[in-house]
Motif scaffolding. Structure first.
Motif, PDB file in Angstrom:
ATOM      1  N   TYR A  49       0.838  -1.208   0.000  1.00 52.64           N
ATOM      2  CA  TYR A  49       0.000   0.000   0.000  1.00 52.64           C
ATOM      3  C   TYR A  49       0.870   1.253   0.000  1.00 52.64           C
ATOM      4  CZ  TYR A  49      -3.739   3.201   1.402  1.00 52.64           C
ATOM      5  OH  TYR A  49      -4.637   4.227   1.457  1.00 52.64           O
ATOM      6  N   VAL A  50       1.869   1.286   0.854  1.00 52.87           N
ATOM      7  CA  VAL A  50       2.769   2.442   0.929  1.00 52.87           C
ATOM      8  C   VAL A  50       3.606   2.543  -0.345  1.00 52.87           C
ATOM      9  CG1 VAL A  50       4.751   3.396   2.163  1.00 52.87           C
ATOM     10  CG2 VAL A  50       2.823   2.498   3.441  1.00 52.87           C
ATOM     11  N   ALA A  51       4.087   1.427  -0.847  1.00 49.37           N
ATOM     12  CA  ALA A  51       4.941   1.435  -2.041  1.00 49.37           C
ATOM     13  C   ALA A  51       4.224   1.984  -3.269  1.00 49.37           C
ATOM     14  CB  ALA A  51       5.457   0.026  -2.315  1.00 49.37           C
TER      15      ALA A  51
ATOM     16  N   ASP B   3       5.424   8.213  -2.780  1.00 49.61           N
ATOM     17  CA  ASP B   3       6.765   8.187  -3.368  1.00 49.61           C
ATOM     18  C   ASP B   3       7.864   8.322  -2.319  1.00 49.61           C
ATOM     19  OD1 ASP B   3       5.682   7.962  -5.911  1.00 49.61           O
ATOM     20  OD2 ASP B   3       5.588  10.141  -6.172  1.00 49.61           O
ATOM     21  N   ASN B   4       7.685   9.199  -1.360  1.00 47.49           N
ATOM     22  CA  ASN B   4       8.749   9.521  -0.411  1.00 47.49           C
ATOM     23  C   ASN B   4       8.566   8.872   0.956  1.00 47.49           C
ATOM     24  OD1 ASN B   4       9.923  11.269  -2.313  1.00 47.49           O
ATOM     25  ND2 ASN B   4       8.451  12.853  -1.767  1.00 47.49           N
TER      26      ASN B   4
ATOM     27  N   TYR C 253      -4.864  -2.780  14.830  1.00 51.44           N
ATOM     28  CA  TYR C 253      -3.429  -2.785  14.549  1.00 51.44           C
ATOM     29  C   TYR C 253      -3.165  -1.910  13.333  1.00 51.44           C
ATOM     30  CZ  TYR C 253      -2.989  -6.789  17.649  1.00 51.44           C
ATOM     31  OH  TYR C 253      -3.010  -7.616  18.738  1.00 51.44           O
ATOM     32  N   ALA C 254      -2.117  -1.077  13.400  1.00 54.74           N
ATOM     33  CA  ALA C 254      -1.769  -0.215  12.277  1.00 54.74           C
ATOM     34  C   ALA C 254      -0.250  -0.110  12.180  1.00 54.74           C
ATOM     35  CB  ALA C 254      -2.367   1.165  12.437  1.00 54.74           C
ATOM     36  N   ALA C 255       0.254  -0.215  10.951  1.00 56.15           N
ATOM     37  CA  ALA C 255       1.675  -0.002  10.713  1.00 56.15           C
ATOM     38  C   ALA C 255       1.928   1.500  10.634  1.00 56.15           C
ATOM     39  CB  ALA C 255       2.091  -0.683   9.418  1.00 56.15           C
ATOM     40  N   THR C 256       3.126   1.917  10.982  1.00 53.90           N
ATOM     41  CA  THR C 256       3.481   3.335  10.953  1.00 53.90           C
ATOM     42  C   THR C 256       4.444   3.585   9.807  1.00 53.90           C
ATOM     43  OG1 THR C 256       3.253   3.429  13.338  1.00 53.90           O
ATOM     44  CG2 THR C 256       4.420   5.234  12.303  1.00 53.90           C
ATOM     45  N   ALA C 257       4.194   4.645   9.051  1.00 53.09           N
ATOM     46  CA  ALA C 257       5.068   5.052   7.955  1.00 53.09           C
ATOM     47  C   ALA C 257       5.411   6.527   8.136  1.00 53.09           C
ATOM     48  CB  ALA C 257       4.390   4.827   6.611  1.00 53.09           C
ATOM     49  N   VAL C 258       6.529   6.951   7.521  1.00 51.52           N
ATOM     50  CA  VAL C 258       6.987   8.336   7.631  1.00 51.52           C
ATOM     51  C   VAL C 258       7.302   8.856   6.237  1.00 51.52           C
ATOM     52  CG1 VAL C 258       8.753   9.848   8.587  1.00 51.52           C
ATOM     53  CG2 VAL C 258       7.996   7.879   9.891  1.00 51.52           C
ATOM     54  N   ASP C 259       6.786  10.047   5.925  1.00 57.56           N
ATOM     55  CA  ASP C 259       7.142  10.724   4.676  1.00 57.56           C
ATOM     56  C   ASP C 259       8.481  11.401   4.905  1.00 57.56           C
ATOM     57  OD1 ASP C 259       7.465  12.548   2.558  1.00 57.56           O
ATOM     58  OD2 ASP C 259       5.305  12.644   2.272  1.00 57.56           O
TER      59      ASP C 259
END
Length: 109
Positions: free
Chosen positions: A47-49, A53-54, A73-79
């Protein structure tokens, strides 16, 4: 008088065992499931990929056992450019993957 002490100690024992059981049950409900954490990361990676983009996915998973968010449950992503952190999760009501972001100052968007 012996009867009073006997029943008093039994009552105290029942209360102590009952309270111990409640503490144990509460602690068990507060701990996350490692399999569910791995599943959250596995769902979030593609989903993030494909959508960001960043952004890069971290290994951090948020477990919401109190019902504060629309997920468990949730994964964490950072721009990497803006520094915006966001959750990637499967919405409990729709079942679709969604995001919820917040900035470093702590405000949800």
């Amino acid at each position: 008088m012996k009867r009073f002490w006997k029943w008093g100690l039994i009552a105290i024992g029942v209360l102590v065992v009952g309270m111990g059981g409640l503490v144990f049950a509460f602690n068990q409900s507060m701990q996350s499931d490692p399999d569910e954490e791995a599943k959250a990361i596995q769902l979030a990676e593609p989903y993030v990929a494909e959508r960001f983009d960043n952004a890069e996915l971290t290994t951090e998973v948020t477990f919401d056992n109190m019902g504060n968010f629309p997920f468990e449950y949730a994964a964490t992503a950072v721009d990497a450019v803006t520094g915006t952190e966001f959750f990637v999760y499967a919405d409990e009501t729709t079942g679709k993957l969604s995001t919820r972001s917040w900035h470093r100052n702590g405000k949800m968007t």
